[in-house]
Each structure stands twice: as C-alpha cells, then as structure tokens.
Design a protein around this motif. Structure first.
Motif, PDB file in Angstrom:
ATOM      1  N   ARG A 183     -19.667  23.017  -1.171  1.00 23.52           N
ATOM      2  CA  ARG A 183     -19.792  24.081  -0.191  1.00 23.52           C
ATOM      3  C   ARG A 183     -19.638  23.782   1.046  1.00 23.52           C
ATOM      4  N   GLN A 184     -19.925  22.521   1.319  1.00 24.87           N
ATOM      5  CA  GLN A 184     -19.747  22.218   2.978  1.00 24.87           C
ATOM      6  C   GLN A 184     -18.781  20.963   2.870  1.00 24.87           C
ATOM      7  N   HIS A 185     -18.110  20.361   2.173  1.00 20.38           N
ATOM      8  CA  HIS A 185     -17.301  19.243   1.906  1.00 20.38           C
ATOM      9  C   HIS A 185     -17.816  18.143   2.695  1.00 20.38           C
ATOM     10  N   LYS A 186     -19.115  18.026   2.329  1.00 20.78           N
ATOM     11  CA  LYS A 186     -19.882  16.752   2.910  1.00 20.78           C
ATOM     12  C   LYS A 186     -20.047  15.754   1.626  1.00 20.78           C
ATOM     13  N   ALA A 187     -20.129  14.349   2.031  1.00 22.84           N
ATOM     14  CA  ALA A 187     -20.802  13.506   0.869  1.00 22.84           C
ATOM     15  C   ALA A 187     -22.304  13.760   0.929  1.00 22.84           C
ATOM     16  N   PRO A 188     -22.669  13.277  -0.162  1.00 18.48           N
ATOM     17  CA  PRO A 188     -24.240  13.351  -0.461  1.00 18.48           C
ATOM     18  C   PRO A 188     -24.854  12.755   0.637  1.00 18.48           C
ATOM     19  N   ALA A 189     -26.337  13.296   0.918  1.00 23.39           N
ATOM     20  CA  ALA A 189     -26.894  12.933   2.103  1.00 23.39           C
ATOM     21  C   ALA A 189     -27.368  11.449   2.026  1.00 23.39           C
ATOM     22  N   CYS A 190     -27.522  10.728   0.854  1.00 20.20           N
ATOM     23  CA  CYS A 190     -28.012   9.307   1.001  1.00 20.20           C
ATOM     24  C   CYS A 190     -26.746   8.623   1.400  1.00 20.20           C
ATOM     25  N   ALA A 191     -25.465   9.014   0.921  1.00 19.31           N
ATOM     26  CA  ALA A 191     -24.213   8.114   1.357  1.00 19.31           C
ATOM     27  C   ALA A 191     -23.773   8.332   2.727  1.00 19.31           C
ATOM     28  N   THR A 192     -24.144   9.621   3.146  1.00 19.05           N
ATOM     29  CA  THR A 192     -23.681   9.707   4.496  1.00 19.05           C
ATOM     30  C   THR A 192     -24.669   8.964   5.462  1.00 19.05           C
ATOM     31  N   ILE A 193     -26.017   8.830   5.321  1.00 22.21           N
ATOM     32  CA  ILE A 193     -26.860   8.210   6.155  1.00 22.21           C
ATOM     33  C   ILE A 193     -26.790   6.632   6.060  1.00 22.21           C
ATOM     34  N   CYS A 194     -26.177   6.140   5.086  1.00 23.13           N
ATOM     35  CA  CYS A 194     -26.373   4.662   4.761  1.00 23.13           C
ATOM     36  C   CYS A 194     -25.731   3.775   6.090  1.00 23.13           C
ATOM     37  N   PRO A 195     -26.622   2.930   6.743  1.00 25.09           N
ATOM     38  CA  PRO A 195     -25.874   2.291   7.752  1.00 25.09           C
ATOM     39  C   PRO A 195     -25.214   1.102   7.653  1.00 25.09           C
ATOM     40  N   THR A 196     -24.964   0.857   6.300  1.00 21.60           N
ATOM     41  CA  THR A 196     -24.068  -0.247   5.960  1.00 21.60           C
ATOM     42  C   THR A 196     -23.113   0.050   5.119  1.00 21.60           C
ATOM     43  N   GLU A 197     -22.622   1.402   4.930  1.00 21.10           N
ATOM     44  CA  GLU A 197     -21.731   1.914   3.899  1.00 21.10           C
ATOM     45  C   GLU A 197     -21.983   1.203   2.631  1.00 21.10           C
ATOM     46  N   ALA A 198     -23.013   1.088   2.301  1.00 19.19           N
ATOM     47  CA  ALA A 198     -23.477   0.448   0.892  1.00 19.19           C
ATOM     48  C   ALA A 198     -23.053   1.604  -0.119  1.00 19.19           C
ATOM     49  N   ILE A 199     -23.130   2.912   0.148  1.00 18.06           N
ATOM     50  CA  ILE A 199     -22.610   3.687  -0.649  1.00 18.06           C
ATOM     51  C   ILE A 199     -21.670   4.575  -0.364  1.00 18.06           C
ATOM     52  N   THR A 200     -20.495   4.520  -1.161  1.00 19.92           N
ATOM     53  CA  THR A 200     -19.182   5.298  -0.884  1.00 19.92           C
ATOM     54  C   THR A 200     -18.831   6.368  -1.784  1.00 19.92           C
ATOM     55  N   PHE A 201     -18.697   7.512  -1.343  1.00 21.26           N
ATOM     56  CA  PHE A 201     -18.561   8.849  -2.121  1.00 21.26           C
ATOM     57  C   PHE A 201     -17.005   8.973  -2.212  1.00 21.26           C
ATOM     58  N   GLY A 202     -16.522   9.374  -3.413  1.00 20.61           N
ATOM     59  CA  GLY A 202     -15.136   9.768  -3.587  1.00 20.61           C
ATOM     60  C   GLY A 202     -14.930  10.082  -4.814  1.00 20.61           C
ATOM     61  N   LYS A 203     -13.556  10.217  -5.274  1.00 18.23           N
ATOM     62  CA  LYS A 203     -13.062  10.405  -6.682  1.00 18.23           C
ATOM     63  C   LYS A 203     -13.396   9.153  -7.290  1.00 18.23           C
ATOM     64  N   ARG A 204     -13.839   9.301  -8.734  1.00 17.56           N
ATOM     65  CA  ARG A 204     -14.204   8.170  -9.480  1.00 17.56           C
ATOM     66  C   ARG A 204     -13.036   7.253  -9.770  1.00 17.56           C
ATOM     67  N   THR A 205     -11.694   7.679  -9.938  1.00 19.02           N
ATOM     68  CA  THR A 205     -10.722   6.724 -10.112  1.00 19.02           C
ATOM     69  C   THR A 205     -10.298   6.034  -8.749  1.00 19.02           C
ATOM     70  N   THR A 206     -10.432   6.735  -7.658  1.00 21.16           N
ATOM     71  CA  THR A 206     -10.320   5.886  -6.486  1.00 21.16           C
ATOM     72  C   THR A 206     -11.505   4.754  -6.104  1.00 21.16           C
ATOM     73  N   LEU A 207     -12.868   5.172  -6.481  1.00 17.82           N
ATOM     74  CA  LEU A 207     -13.775   4.045  -6.301  1.00 17.82           C
ATOM     75  C   LEU A 207     -13.736   3.017  -7.572  1.00 17.82           C
ATOM     76  N   LEU A 208     -13.099   3.220  -8.418  1.00 21.30           N
ATOM     77  CA  LEU A 208     -12.858   2.214  -9.503  1.00 21.30           C
ATOM     78  C   LEU A 208     -11.757   1.072  -8.875  1.00 21.30           C
ATOM     79  N   GLN A 209     -10.962   1.848  -7.975  1.00 28.03           N
ATOM     80  CA  GLN A 209      -9.684   0.914  -7.677  1.00 28.03           C
ATOM     81  C   GLN A 209     -10.304   0.146  -6.296  1.00 28.03           C
ATOM     82  N   LEU A 210     -11.218   0.791  -5.710  1.00 27.91           N
ATOM     83  CA  LEU A 210     -11.717   0.185  -4.298  1.00 27.91           C
ATOM     84  C   LEU A 210     -12.633  -1.200  -5.002  1.00 27.91           C
TER      85      LEU A 210
END
Ligand code: SF4
Ligand code: SF4
Ligand code: SF4
Length: 307
Positions: A183-210
């Motif tokens: 509804r809001q086109h935002k990443a999950p709250a835990c991914a958004t807040i993480c200060p070290t970008e330890a959590i990346t949100f996206g399409k699964r195929t893209t994340l596997l490539q990453l």
C-alpha cells in the motif's frame, strides 16, 4: 464453508474426518512467488543494535518488552521470536578473531522466513495461512481455528500462539510488513531502520544476484553459501554470513520443500478419517526428530542458554 472453532474441536473429539479443507493455492501457484519480494540479511554487516527489533515492535503495535531495546544484556542468552516479538537478534561467538587477535561476535536477526512453499500454509486445514504472490506468507485470523498444526509443521519453529489470550488467541509471526510495500511502497520497517544496511529489500532474483556479487567480490569475507536460496525449497529471507551457518544457529535443511510431507499427511491420512490429534502427534514427532538431529550436529554455540 467457515469452520467455527467449537465445531472443529467437536469433530476432532470424535475423530471425524468430515472437516472441509478449504481450497489453497496449488504448488504451481506458490512457485510463482519465486520472483516476488524478499530480504537479504548480510550478517557480516549487522552490529547488533536491535533497532530492527524496536521498529518491528512499533509498527506492529506489539507489547512493551520486559527489557528496553537498548539493553544489550539480552545477548547473554539466545532468544526466539514469540507471540510478543516477531523478530529477535542473537549474538554468536563462532571462534572468529579479528586482526588484533580478539574474539569477534556475529549477530543474526531471525523472523519468519516467508518460505516459497511454506509448510505452515500446507499444514493449515482452513487456509488461514497462505503464500501471497508478493512474497509474504499471510495469516488470516478470521479463518484460524487454533489447531496449531502450522506450529508443528514450520521447520524454523516460527509461529507462536497467544496462550496468554484465552478469548481471542492468534497465531503470531512476522507479517513481512506486507502492507508497507503493497500500500505504501515502502520497505519493511526492520529493513528501513537498519543503520548498516544489513537488510536489503527487493525482488528475490535481484537479491540473489546481489548476494552472488558480494560472494564473488569478497570471497575471504563470506562463507560461499546463500542461506535460503535452496533450504526447504527456498525462502524469501536470504542470508549471507562470514562463518558456516551452523555456527550461527541456522538449521541444516534439505532443498526439497517440506510441504510435500505435510501435504502428503494432510491429503492422505487426514482425508482417511485419521483424527487431528493423531496428525498433531505425528507432525510433532517429525519436528522433534529434526530438532534432535540438528542439536547433535556442530554446535551453534551462543553466549548463553535459550531464554
Ligand atoms: S518460516 Fe515457518 S512460519 Fe514462516 S513461512 Fe516458513 S513455514 Fe511458514
Ligand atoms: S518484516 Fe516487518 S513484521 Fe517482519 S520482522 Fe521486519 S518489521 Fe517485523
Ligand atoms: S538494525 Fe540492522 S544492524 Fe541493527 S541489529 Fe538489526 S539487522 Fe543488525
């Protein structure tokens, strides 16, 4: 047909097999979720700040925790997600040492893995748990009869039950902040807040490539394994780590989806009038055996016992 909880238990009590199994997505439909949304957790970036736990607590209006989110003594013992917390971060000492020769900790955030072919949904006789095309394994409380088969079936032991809520108990687990991204086109709250970008949100195929790019670029930094790419048929939450995953408390699971087992049980035994109590015991036995197998493996040693 909606099954009322009271009626379900009446049926269960007499061992009747006349419970109607509501239609759920087929395996092929669930497979389509392979290119849906996902999260990549790079544990080598996690500093154990617990901000993800706090963000999850706030967005889901969960109860105040017994200890504040800046209290790092929680790491003294291993924790599990439960009915009052959908995610927890644990600390592990795997024996890894830094350039100065000091023992280094690894931190691991755990929550529902949002499996591609979720055994919780497969075990659920009313369709209260279902895999959405967007990647989330969704829980519909209005369909839940409280049988808790999902808790027995989940290989990651994630769903929790509100035992403290006798009138309207729910199964509780991470909801992937589904509303945030649908509804809001935002990443999950835990991914958004993480200060070290330890959590990346996206399409699964893209994340596997990453993830594969990181493994190739920094071979000395990472264990050459993406946890969740294949485990239990694949999961929407994927992990990278510096050390073997077993040392960080991850279960060793086969690459075939575990729902095959629970579907087999449900669609054969259950439909042949086996009582739900027997099915519950059977699934419990399977989970006990799996847990014992993993416990006897290489110790995912942590700095304390399970709280
Ligand atoms: S981790 Fe467990 S609760 Fe979550 S989707 Fe997979 S089987 Fe279901
Ligand atoms: S995705 Fe949302 S519900 Fe799940 S752990 Fe993160 S903040 Fe909590
Ligand atoms: S917010 Fe990020 S760095 Fe902090 S504990 Fe959670 S995953 Fe780790």
């Amino acid at each position: 047909m909606q099954i009322k909880r009271r009626n379900f238990f009446k049926l269960a009590a007499v061992g009747a097999g006349s419970v109607v199994i509501s239609p759920r997505p087929t395996r092929a439909e669930r497979k389509k979720a392979g290119d849906s949304f996902a999260c990549l957790v790079d544990t080598s970036r996690c500093i154990g700040c617990r901000k993800c736990e706090q963000a999850c607590n706030e967005i889901n209006n969960l109860p105040e925790p017994a200890r504040r989110f800046d209290d790092l003594t929680v790491f003294d013992s291993a924790r599990r997600p439960d009915a009052r917390r959908f995610t927890v971060v644990n600390r592990y000492h795997s024996g890894r040492i830094d350039d100065a020769g000091l023992l280094v900790a690894d931190y691991v955030k755990i929550q529902c893995m949002h499996c591609l072919d979720p055994s919780c949904a497969s075990a659920c006789v009313t369709g209260a748990l279902s895999k959405h095309d967007n990647g989330a394994v969704h829980y519909d409380v209005s369909k839940c009869i409280g049988c808790r088969y999902c808790m027995m079936a989940c290989p990651f032991e994630i769903p929790a039950y509100e035992y403290h809520n006798p009138l309207t108990p729910r199964v509780m687990k991470c909801n992937f902040c589904e509303e945030q991204f649908t509804r809001q086109h935002k990443a999950p709250a835990c991914a958004t807040i993480c200060p070290t970008e330890a959590i990346t949100f996206g399409k699964r195929t893209t994340l596997l490539q990453l993830a594969k790019k990181r493994l190739a670029k920094y071979p000395a930094r990472y264990e050459q394994h993406i946890y969740g790419e294949h485990e239990a048929g694949g999961t929407a939450w994927l992990y990278l780590a510096r050390v073997p995953f077993k040392k960080l408390g991850f279960l060793t699971l086969p690459s075939n989806p575990l729902p095959r087992l629970s579907e087999l049980i449900q669609h054969s035994l259950f439909s042949y009038l086996w009582s739900p109590a027997l099915l519950f015991a059977l699934l419990g036995g399977i989970m006990y055996r799996n847990r014992a197998k993993n416990d006897s493996g290489e110790g995912h040693k942590q700095s304390g016992g399970v709280s």
